[in-house]
Every structure is written in structure tokens, then in C-alpha cells.
Design a protein around this motif. Sequence first.
Motif, PDB file in Angstrom:
ATOM      1  N   LEU A 161       0.822  -1.194   0.000  1.00 15.92           N
ATOM      2  CA  LEU A 161       0.000   0.000   0.000  1.00 15.92           C
ATOM      3  C   LEU A 161       0.862   1.252   0.000  1.00 15.92           C
ATOM      4  O   LEU A 161       2.005   1.233   0.470  1.00 15.92           O
ATOM      5  CB  LEU A 161      -0.931   0.024   1.218  1.00 15.92           C
ATOM      6  CG  LEU A 161      -2.243  -0.776   1.087  1.00 15.92           C
ATOM      7  CD1 LEU A 161      -1.965  -2.273   1.004  1.00 15.92           C
ATOM      8  CD2 LEU A 161      -3.173  -0.483   2.248  1.00 15.92           C
ATOM      9  N   ASN A 162       0.316   2.306  -0.527  1.00 15.75           N
ATOM     10  CA  ASN A 162       0.974   3.597  -0.509  1.00 15.75           C
ATOM     11  C   ASN A 162       0.255   4.476   0.512  1.00 15.75           C
ATOM     12  O   ASN A 162      -0.957   4.653   0.454  1.00 15.75           O
ATOM     13  CB  ASN A 162       0.914   4.255  -1.891  1.00 15.75           C
ATOM     14  CG  ASN A 162       1.551   5.628  -1.886  1.00 15.75           C
ATOM     15  OD1 ASN A 162       2.686   5.794  -1.449  1.00 15.75           O
ATOM     16  ND2 ASN A 162       0.816   6.620  -2.374  1.00 15.75           N
TER      17      ASN A 162
ATOM     18  N   ARG B 275      -6.399  -1.175   6.445  1.00 13.46           N
ATOM     19  CA  ARG B 275      -7.434  -0.697   5.528  1.00 13.46           C
ATOM     20  C   ARG B 275      -8.785  -0.509   6.183  1.00 13.46           C
ATOM     21  O   ARG B 275      -9.611   0.262   5.686  1.00 13.46           O
ATOM     22  CB  ARG B 275      -7.612  -1.701   4.378  1.00 13.46           C
ATOM     23  CG  ARG B 275      -6.347  -2.090   3.662  1.00 13.46           C
ATOM     24  CD  ARG B 275      -6.666  -2.964   2.467  1.00 13.46           C
ATOM     25  NE  ARG B 275      -5.488  -3.671   1.981  1.00 13.46           N
ATOM     26  CZ  ARG B 275      -5.446  -4.352   0.854  1.00 13.46           C
ATOM     27  NH1 ARG B 275      -6.527  -4.421   0.099  1.00 13.46           N
ATOM     28  NH2 ARG B 275      -4.348  -4.979   0.480  1.00 13.46           N
ATOM     29  N   ALA B 276      -9.042  -1.222   7.257  1.00 11.89           N
ATOM     30  CA  ALA B 276     -10.376  -1.209   7.837  1.00 11.89           C
ATOM     31  C   ALA B 276     -10.333  -1.625   9.298  1.00 11.89           C
ATOM     32  O   ALA B 276      -9.379  -2.265   9.751  1.00 11.89           O
ATOM     33  CB  ALA B 276     -11.291  -2.152   7.052  1.00 11.89           C
ATOM     34  N   VAL B 277     -11.398  -1.275  10.017  1.00 12.40           N
ATOM     35  CA  VAL B 277     -11.567  -1.670  11.409  1.00 12.40           C
ATOM     36  C   VAL B 277     -12.904  -2.400  11.526  1.00 12.40           C
ATOM     37  O   VAL B 277     -13.917  -1.960  10.980  1.00 12.40           O
ATOM     38  CB  VAL B 277     -11.548  -0.449  12.349  1.00 12.40           C
ATOM     39  CG1 VAL B 277     -11.768  -0.880  13.800  1.00 12.40           C
ATOM     40  CG2 VAL B 277     -10.230   0.319  12.219  1.00 12.40           C
ATOM     41  N   PHE B 278     -12.877  -3.526  12.249  1.00  9.63           N
ATOM     42  CA  PHE B 278     -14.072  -4.339  12.440  1.00  9.63           C
ATOM     43  C   PHE B 278     -14.381  -4.440  13.932  1.00  9.63           C
ATOM     44  O   PHE B 278     -13.490  -4.350  14.773  1.00  9.63           O
ATOM     45  CB  PHE B 278     -13.877  -5.745  11.885  1.00  9.63           C
ATOM     46  CG  PHE B 278     -13.496  -5.790  10.432  1.00  9.63           C
ATOM     47  CD1 PHE B 278     -14.470  -5.940   9.455  1.00  9.63           C
ATOM     48  CD2 PHE B 278     -12.163  -5.684  10.038  1.00  9.63           C
ATOM     49  CE1 PHE B 278     -14.115  -5.989   8.112  1.00  9.63           C
ATOM     50  CE2 PHE B 278     -11.806  -5.724   8.697  1.00  9.63           C
ATOM     51  CZ  PHE B 278     -12.785  -5.880   7.727  1.00  9.63           C
ATOM     52  N   GLU B 279     -15.646  -4.667  14.224  1.00  8.03           N
ATOM     53  CA  GLU B 279     -16.091  -4.867  15.602  1.00  8.03           C
ATOM     54  C   GLU B 279     -16.811  -6.196  15.699  1.00  8.03           C
ATOM     55  O   GLU B 279     -17.567  -6.573  14.785  1.00  8.03           O
ATOM     56  CB  GLU B 279     -17.019  -3.731  16.019  1.00  8.03           C
ATOM     57  CG  GLU B 279     -17.531  -3.845  17.442  1.00  8.03           C
ATOM     58  CD  GLU B 279     -18.483  -2.719  17.810  1.00  8.03           C
ATOM     59  OE1 GLU B 279     -18.839  -2.607  19.001  1.00  8.03           O
ATOM     60  OE2 GLU B 279     -18.882  -1.944  16.894  1.00  8.03           O
ATOM     61  N   LEU B 280     -16.576  -6.926  16.788  1.00  9.21           N
ATOM     62  CA  LEU B 280     -17.276  -8.186  17.000  1.00  9.21           C
ATOM     63  C   LEU B 280     -18.670  -7.909  17.543  1.00  9.21           C
ATOM     64  O   LEU B 280     -18.826  -7.185  18.533  1.00  9.21           O
ATOM     65  CB  LEU B 280     -16.502  -9.052  17.995  1.00  9.21           C
ATOM     66  CG  LEU B 280     -17.115 -10.418  18.321  1.00  9.21           C
ATOM     67  CD1 LEU B 280     -17.132 -11.305  17.089  1.00  9.21           C
ATOM     68  CD2 LEU B 280     -16.358 -11.092  19.458  1.00  9.21           C
ATOM     69  N   THR B 281     -19.677  -8.486  16.881  1.00  7.23           N
ATOM     70  CA  THR B 281     -21.059  -8.353  17.339  1.00  7.23           C
ATOM     71  C   THR B 281     -21.694  -9.736  17.422  1.00  7.23           C
ATOM     72  O   THR B 281     -21.150 -10.716  16.906  1.00  7.23           O
ATOM     73  CB  THR B 281     -21.895  -7.477  16.384  1.00  7.23           C
ATOM     74  OG1 THR B 281     -22.145  -8.214  15.173  1.00  7.23           O
ATOM     75  CG2 THR B 281     -21.173  -6.175  16.053  1.00  7.23           C
ATOM     76  N   GLN B 282     -22.836  -9.802  18.071  1.00 14.13           N
ATOM     77  CA  GLN B 282     -23.558 -11.073  18.194  1.00 14.13           C
ATOM     78  C   GLN B 282     -23.950 -11.634  16.827  1.00 14.13           C
ATOM     79  O   GLN B 282     -24.087 -12.838  16.653  1.00 14.13           O
ATOM     80  CB  GLN B 282     -24.828 -10.872  19.036  1.00 14.13           C
ATOM     81  CG  GLN B 282     -24.558 -10.600  20.505  1.00 14.13           C
ATOM     82  CD  GLN B 282     -24.311 -11.857  21.301  1.00 14.13           C
ATOM     83  OE1 GLN B 282     -24.380 -12.965  20.782  1.00 14.13           O
ATOM     84  NE2 GLN B 282     -24.013 -11.702  22.591  1.00 14.13           N
TER      85      GLN B 282
ATOM     86  N   LYS C 143      -4.357   9.942   2.622  1.00  7.23           N
ATOM     87  CA  LYS C 143      -4.951   9.061   1.634  1.00  7.23           C
ATOM     88  C   LYS C 143      -4.155   7.767   1.506  1.00  7.23           C
ATOM     89  O   LYS C 143      -2.933   7.772   1.534  1.00  7.23           O
ATOM     90  CB  LYS C 143      -5.025   9.766   0.268  1.00  7.23           C
ATOM     91  CG  LYS C 143      -5.737   8.973  -0.811  1.00  7.23           C
ATOM     92  CD  LYS C 143      -5.799   9.755  -2.113  1.00  7.23           C
ATOM     93  CE  LYS C 143      -6.509   8.976  -3.201  1.00  7.23           C
ATOM     94  NZ  LYS C 143      -6.565   9.722  -4.481  1.00  7.23           N
ATOM     95  N   VAL C 144      -4.880   6.664   1.318  1.00  8.84           N
ATOM     96  CA  VAL C 144      -4.262   5.352   1.161  1.00  8.84           C
ATOM     97  C   VAL C 144      -4.646   4.798  -0.207  1.00  8.84           C
ATOM     98  O   VAL C 144      -5.780   4.961  -0.667  1.00  8.84           O
ATOM     99  CB  VAL C 144      -4.739   4.385   2.262  1.00  8.84           C
ATOM    100  CG1 VAL C 144      -4.121   3.007   2.083  1.00  8.84           C
ATOM    101  CG2 VAL C 144      -4.412   4.942   3.638  1.00  8.84           C
ATOM    102  N   SER C 145      -3.699   4.119  -0.855  1.00  6.51           N
ATOM    103  CA  SER C 145      -4.003   3.443  -2.118  1.00  6.51           C
ATOM    104  C   SER C 145      -3.279   2.111  -2.155  1.00  6.51           C
ATOM    105  O   SER C 145      -2.229   1.940  -1.535  1.00  6.51           O
ATOM    106  CB  SER C 145      -3.581   4.303  -3.312  1.00  6.51           C
ATOM    107  OG  SER C 145      -2.191   4.573  -3.278  1.00  6.51           O
ATOM    108  N   VAL C 146      -3.852   1.154  -2.881  1.00  5.71           N
ATOM    109  CA  VAL C 146      -3.266  -0.183  -3.000  1.00  5.71           C
ATOM    110  C   VAL C 146      -2.407  -0.219  -4.255  1.00  5.71           C
ATOM    111  O   VAL C 146      -2.911  -0.082  -5.373  1.00  5.71           O
ATOM    112  CB  VAL C 146      -4.359  -1.266  -3.060  1.00  5.71           C
ATOM    113  CG1 VAL C 146      -3.720  -2.645  -3.214  1.00  5.71           C
ATOM    114  CG2 VAL C 146      -5.235  -1.212  -1.812  1.00  5.71           C
ATOM    115  N   GLU C 147      -1.095  -0.396  -4.070  1.00  3.91           N
ATOM    116  CA  GLU C 147      -0.184  -0.494  -5.212  1.00  3.91           C
ATOM    117  C   GLU C 147      -0.165  -1.904  -5.785  1.00  3.91           C
ATOM    118  O   GLU C 147      -0.092  -2.108  -6.996  1.00  3.91           O
ATOM    119  CB  GLU C 147       1.230  -0.074  -4.798  1.00  3.91           C
ATOM    120  CG  GLU C 147       1.367   1.393  -4.467  1.00  3.91           C
ATOM    121  CD  GLU C 147       2.810   1.775  -4.192  1.00  3.91           C
ATOM    122  OE1 GLU C 147       3.658   0.855  -4.062  1.00  3.91           O
ATOM    123  OE2 GLU C 147       3.092   2.978  -4.113  1.00  3.91           O
TER     124      GLU C 147
END
Length: 524
Positions: A415-416, A460-467, A421-425
Amino acid sequence: MKIIPFSDLKNIINEGDVIALAALSTANLPAEILKTLVEQYDEDRSLNHLTIMLANDISDYRGDSYDLDAFVSRGMIKRLITSIITGSPVTIQAMQNNDIEAYYLPQGVITTHYRGSTEALPGPITKIGLNTNVDPRYSGGKVNSRTTEDLVSLININDEPYLNYHFPEIDIALLRGTYADEDGNIYMTHETHLGEGFSLAARTHKNNGKVIVQVKEVIQNGRFNPSDVFIPGKLIDYVVVNRDPKYHRQVLQTYYDPALSGHYQITEMREPYIELGTRKVILRRASQFLLQGDVISIGFGINNELSNLLIEEGVNDLVQPNIDTGVYGGLISSGKQFGMNYNLSARMRHDMTWDFIYNGGVDIAFLSFAQVDAKGNVNVSKFGNKMNGCGGFIDISQTVKTIVFSGSLVVGGQLNYAPHKVSVEQEGHIPKFINEIDNIDFNVENAFALDQDVYFVTERAVFELTQQGLKLIEIAPGLDLERDILASMDFKPIIAEHLEEINHDIYQCKWGRLSDEIKSEYRI
């Protein structure tokens, strides 16, 4: 206690013995004792069919000492009981090839069982390990098909499930100290951490086994304060005196640095800060979950560099990092300096540290992941050709209230990170968020039962644990949801109704905002 030459060890240690050590890598490793045993085998092919038990991996990494691989390569070991192997490639290969029996069991359970098992108790009884690979309903901690004996059983107490661990009694404890006095009292004066040597010595003594300690020197009685005694001489059978400093390293990197054993404090960090890249941006986002006053458990892998980031941001005084070997506070080194820990606020026995963790001493844990499924179950120990073991991962993840799992979204992605800003090289080649994981070290059933708050942080992302399953709650600025996130996952997570953008400030070379985040009222 008797002071003996190394050559006398051949009359004490026998074929088929159960041998336990209390070491981590080269720290506290009685390497000259191991050297003597290996040389004895090379001479007369004795000392076969050994069982080795240890809570942590032992490895010299340098290739000029003696460790697990030296024993395994000679076929000396029949069975290995441990929690983690990362620096012993020959041992890992032997486990994969079914050349030895092997168990991966939780580090805290192994460490505390020495002083927790009595004649009145049939081994440790605990919930640690339930619903994971350690549970006999899964593999019971068995690493390969050659390993058949059950060391873990499922029992029921008051209609609640527990695991009962069955560890073998110890014939030989191989330990290390800095000094022994004339009465056999052991001092850990120069050691970087204390380990579980006291409890191991006591347990071995109770079993009428032999406790052997390698030291640098035998000193006169009364030379040190009696409160500095780590293991009383009553528990020691034999002392051997190290002759070559190469086989008594304080840590991998050095024979002895007094700052590592708390004899003085350094004034500045002895390693460079992490360069801007995937690891750094992951740790920056993960660290935003911290609150002032938190006691942090720092796991192995990417998170061993968290302390580096805290120091760079000037916030290490706002929280207290903790490594489960008994290291509290200070400057916890990372990368090639991992294990070189300075300016500690406290140093405790390894088993006492697990008491601290089990009793709610840690507020938030930063752990790694190798594979994650749609429910949020995690594999960290066995994947592809990796067979690392769980270490203290299971103990910690079933104890602490808040968990932050950190890692890249996909293996091999480039990634750059431009300002804001983020981009996938180049896209990665092995997904980590997959439909079915190879091994379960963290089970969401436990998390829900314990009412834990659990997050997964990637670059790239953040996740949360849910039921209902894993929920995507944040995405990096500049990335496309479908192309850059979902296309790299084997399953589609729940998408938050109000999907947030990760704060773009963390993707620049200089940040300097962590103090404000930690002092905020909520974990973000």
C-alpha cells in the motif's frame, strides 16, 4: 546442595526423564547444561526418550549455542509440552513430520500449574482453553497424529464445563541464576526477568526430583540481602558454575547489560522508531483504543512494537505496558531488540504475573491474528506451514475485558500511504479473513459469555465483533469498499449503517495526536 562439575550431570539425568525448564529464548537458559547433555549423547548415545516441558520457546537464534533444536535433531526428545515455538525450526519440522509427540497448551496454565497442583487436586481445573483447540472436543492441544495421550479432559462442576489439565511429574528441573551462595540460595541479580524457577524448583523437590541450577559464580553467605534470594537453597540439589559467557547470555543480544536487570535507567530509547508503513498505521489506529491509566498486555508479533509507538508519541507515561513474562512498564523494546526491556516499574515472577492477569489486572490486550472467520473466531497458532502454538494468547483472550486484534487485511499487499490518503499499489495473495479457519484459539462463544469488547484493526479497515458476526465500522481514506476491502475477504461482513472513515492523520509521517486520544473519555 552440592557444587558439581558439569561432567557429573551424566550420573544424575537419566534416559526417559521428564525435564522442565523456565526460560525464554536465551534469557534464563542454562545453555551450558544443555551443551553438556548434548555432548554426552554424542559420546554414548544415552539420554533418549526425554520429555521436555517449558512454558516458552528456547532458542539461541545466533546458531552458536544449545537449545531445543540441538536435542530434537539428535532424536533425544520423545515428547514436548510447551505453549509456543517460533525460533526452533528443526523442532517445528519434527512436529510436522510426526517425529516427536507434541502439545501446545496455554502458557499461563503451564506456568502456574507448578505451584497450583497438589496431592489434593488432580491437576489444574480451569475455564482457560474451553472452546479452543486446547479443548478435548477439538484436539486437546495435540499437535500431530503421533500424539495420542490425553493431557486435557472436560469435566463438569455445578453444571459448568471446565478443563482439567494432566501434567507429568518432573524428574529434573534445569534452571539458571546469576549467583548461588554457599548454602545454595539462588540470586537472579543479572537476569532480565525472573521466570517461574521458584515454583518449578518447589514442584520438582516435592516429587523427589532433582533441581540443577547453572550460575555465574558461587559467593560467600551474607554477601547479598537475604530478601534478594529467589530460590532458597533447601530446594536446590546441584549447582554448576558457568565457564563460558557464551552459554550464559542475559538476552540474545548481550552477555550482560545492567540496565536490563534494573540496576540503572537509560535516558533515551536505544532503537529507532518504526518507519511509516503498514505496521505503523495499524498500531496507530489500534492505540487509539487506549485510555489513560490502562494496563496493557502486549502480545507477540506486530504488537511487540506497540511500546515503540507509545514512546515516539510521548504517551508511555499515560499507560502501563505489560509482557506476560513479568515485565511491567518502562521501555519495552521491539524488532531485533525484543527482550531488551529498560526502566521497568516492576519485575515479577512469571507465575505471579499470570495471577495478576487472571485476576483482572489487565485492562486491554493487543493481540495478533493469522486467520479470522465471519463470526470473529481467530486462529493464531497453526496455519499453512506455520505451527507456532498459542503462547499466552488463549489465557489472555479469555481473561481481559477489551481485546484489539491487529494485523494486515491480506498477506502480501503493498500500500501507498500518502498524507491523508491510502491506495493499493499491489494486491496481496493470501486472504486472512476467510470462511473457515484452520484452528480456533479465540472463540466468540467465550467472548460473548465474558461480555468482552473486541475489535480487529487492519491498515485498511476496522471491524467490531457483534452477536451477529463481524461488522465493518471504519475504512481507510481513499480506498474503495468493494475493490480494496471486500474483494480481499472470503466473506462479506456486516457493514455499519454509518460507515466511518479512519482518521486520515495516522497515514502521515508525523502524527503526535495519540495523547489527546488516550485522554479522551471513550475508546474510539
